[in-house]
Motif scaffolding. Structure first.
Motif, mmCIF file in Angstrom:
data_model
loop_
_atom_site.group_PDB
_atom_site.id
_atom_site.type_symbol
_atom_site.label_atom_id
_atom_site.label_comp_id
_atom_site.label_asym_id
_atom_site.label_seq_id
_atom_site.Cartn_x
_atom_site.Cartn_y
_atom_site.Cartn_z
ATOM 1 N N ILE A 143 -0.395 -6.476 4.161
ATOM 2 C CA ILE A 143 -1.447 -5.741 4.855
ATOM 3 C C ILE A 143 -2.488 -6.694 5.435
ATOM 4 C CG2 ILE A 143 -3.376 -4.142 4.508
ATOM 5 C CD1 ILE A 143 -0.833 -2.654 4.615
ATOM 6 N N THR A 144 -2.798 -7.775 4.719
ATOM 7 C CA THR A 144 -3.789 -8.725 5.217
ATOM 8 C C THR A 144 -3.332 -9.398 6.509
ATOM 9 O OG1 THR A 144 -2.836 -10.237 3.578
ATOM 10 C CG2 THR A 144 -4.958 -9.255 3.056
ATOM 11 N N SER A 147 -3.576 -6.672 9.302
ATOM 12 C CA SER A 147 -4.949 -6.388 9.724
ATOM 13 C C SER A 147 -5.510 -7.433 10.675
ATOM 14 C CB SER A 147 -5.853 -6.278 8.486
ATOM 15 O OG SER A 147 -5.974 -7.534 7.826
ATOM 16 N N ARG A 249 1.533 2.925 0.085
ATOM 17 C CA ARG A 249 1.065 3.034 1.466
ATOM 18 C C ARG A 249 0.447 4.400 1.711
ATOM 19 N NH1 ARG A 249 2.818 5.696 5.745
ATOM 20 N NH2 ARG A 249 2.499 4.888 7.863
ATOM 21 N N LEU A 252 -2.895 4.649 0.068
ATOM 22 C CA LEU A 252 -3.868 3.890 0.857
ATOM 23 C C LEU A 252 -4.355 4.712 2.043
ATOM 24 C CD1 LEU A 252 -5.364 1.370 1.895
ATOM 25 C CD2 LEU A 252 -3.182 0.557 2.813
ATOM 26 N N ARG A 256 -8.105 6.185 2.781
ATOM 27 C CA ARG A 256 -8.812 5.887 4.031
ATOM 28 C C ARG A 256 -9.109 7.149 4.836
ATOM 29 N NH1 ARG A 256 -5.702 1.373 7.320
ATOM 30 N NH2 ARG A 256 -7.441 1.798 8.728
ATOM 31 N N SER A 281 -9.647 -1.441 -0.575
ATOM 32 C CA SER A 281 -9.265 -2.859 -0.685
ATOM 33 C C SER A 281 -8.323 -3.084 -1.866
ATOM 34 C CB SER A 281 -10.508 -3.742 -0.819
ATOM 35 O OG SER A 281 -11.235 -3.431 -1.998
ATOM 36 N N TRP A 283 -6.153 -0.812 -3.042
ATOM 37 C CA TRP A 283 -4.846 -0.287 -2.623
ATOM 38 C C TRP A 283 -4.137 -1.296 -1.725
ATOM 39 C CZ3 TRP A 283 -2.249 3.084 -5.086
ATOM 40 C CH2 TRP A 283 -2.827 4.208 -5.675
ATOM 41 N N ILE A 284 -4.885 -1.948 -0.862
ATOM 42 C CA ILE A 284 -4.299 -2.968 0.012
ATOM 43 C C ILE A 284 -3.689 -4.086 -0.830
ATOM 44 C CG2 ILE A 284 -4.853 -4.817 1.658
ATOM 45 C CD1 ILE A 284 -6.878 -2.894 2.931
ATOM 46 N N LYS A 285 -4.402 -4.512 -1.861
ATOM 47 C CA LYS A 285 -3.883 -5.567 -2.733
ATOM 48 C C LYS A 285 -2.631 -5.111 -3.482
ATOM 49 C CE LYS A 285 -8.306 -7.912 -3.450
ATOM 50 N NZ LYS A 285 -9.379 -8.240 -4.422
ATOM 51 N N HIS A 287 -0.450 -2.958 -2.374
ATOM 52 C CA HIS A 287 0.630 -2.970 -1.382
ATOM 53 C C HIS A 287 1.183 -4.381 -1.237
ATOM 54 C CE1 HIS A 287 2.626 -2.760 2.551
ATOM 55 N NE2 HIS A 287 2.745 -1.465 2.338
ATOM 56 N N GLU A 288 0.287 -5.361 -1.206
ATOM 57 C CA GLU A 288 0.719 -6.751 -1.077
ATOM 58 C C GLU A 288 1.484 -7.200 -2.321
ATOM 59 O OE1 GLU A 288 -2.716 -9.066 -0.175
ATOM 60 O OE2 GLU A 288 -2.902 -8.269 1.855
#
Length: 316
Positions: A143-144, A147, A249, A252, A256, A281, A283-285, A287-288
């Motif tokens: 995700i990072t 983005s 996902r 997340l 959002r 943030s 949830w993004i981690k 996902h990663e």
């Protein structure tokens, strides 16, 4: 699509980083090469594509132009040493032109070290360097990284056709949408739908995911007793993790406030009940971390250890 890039180049609005997503053979690499030609063509006129005949265009076409750099996986992954080599190349100014174009194939296969190294480039864009990252599976790209790029989807009708075909057979929309994320082949989608093991893995993956966010201790205990008996092969393990990644996902997106974009629409009510357990943030981690978990299992790390490590490190 080419016309849009022509306008962006002419107006000086070309992004420093693009992420091209689409099926194999759909034209992602060809478009990346065309952009490199348009930026470096010595005869191109405003509003037109590259000439395709000048020395720069010819050398880009044949892969021997120093300011057109292509990185492809070594084996099954793009490795950190490849990104370090790229860094060395990019510390130089453009050698024969005003723009360097760097194309990285299968960016979803970056090792963790390679991804971290690449992120440093993407976080600190340089005016004359343009990255074009290619992937067949956007959901597997960190995700990072997503983005920091402008995402361009190269559409094929495969996914839409799978959904339409399955719905014609009476399959629920959420199930059809899920299968279209797992395969681009209608025959394989039907085979999965009719497979008892797929149904069991799908159900248990959802049950376990909910358990993780409602009863963490029980989720850990049931990895061995309920999850592992279903995962007889590496493919089963990768499917289980891929389904978890889809649920993450969706969570997340709910966190959002983008509920209309989730894949498993039939699970929205349950997803709402625990989506706020983590921040966006966080949830993004997650996902990663699941992206990395899938890569580990692909590299023959045991799925039980991967799941245990993941569930223990989720923020409480």
């Amino acid at each position: 699509m080419q016309e849009a890039f022509i306008r962006a180049i002419d107006n000086g609005h070309l992004s420093h980083a693009y992420l091209f997503e689409g099926a194999k053979g759909i034209g992602k690499a060809e478009m990346a090469k065309e952009i490199a030609k348009m930026l470096n063509c010595t005869k191109r006129k405003k509003g037109e594509p590259a000439c395709g005949e000048c020395e720069h265009c010819t050398r880009i076409e044949h892969g021997n132009f120093p300011d057109y750099i292509v990185v492809e996986p070594e084996g099954t992954t793009v490795k950190v040493d490849q990104i370090r080599t790229l860094k060395s190349q990019l510390t130089k100014t453009a050698m024969e032109s005003s723009a360097i174009v760097c194309v990285i194939h299968a960016v979803d296969t970056l090792t963790q070290g390679a991804a971290n190294s690449l992120l440093k480039f993407l976080e600190e864009p340089t005016g004359n360097i343009h990255f074009i990252l290619l992937t067949e599976q956007l959901s597997k790209v960190l995700i990072t990284i997503q983005s920091r790029c402008q995402i361009i989807r190269f559409q094929s009708n495969a996914g839409e056709n799978i959904v339409a075909t399955l719905k014609e057979r009476g399959v629920l929309n959420a199930t059809a949408q899920l299968l279209s994320q797992l395969t681009s082949n209608i025959d394989q989608a039907v085979e999965m739908l009719e497979s008892e093991s797929f149904g069991q893995i799908r159900q248990e993956s959802w049950n376990w995911f909910v358990r993780v966010f409602t009863n963490r201790a029980m989720a850990f205990v049931t990895i061995q007793s309920q999850v592992m008996p279903l995962l007889a092969t590496k493919a089963d393990s990768e499917l289980f993790l891929t389904l978890l990644q889809i649920y993450i996902r969706d969570a997340l997106l709910v966190a959002r406030g983008v509920e209309g974009a989730i894949i498993q629409s039939d699970k929205l009510a349950t997803m709402k009940s625990f989506a706020n357990h983590l921040t966006v943030s966080e949830w993004i981690k997650e996902h990663e971390k699941m992206t990395n978990a899938i890569a580990k299992v692909g590299a023959n790390v045991g799925v039980q250890a991967v799941l245990e490590q993941w569930v223990l490190k989720i923020p409480k």
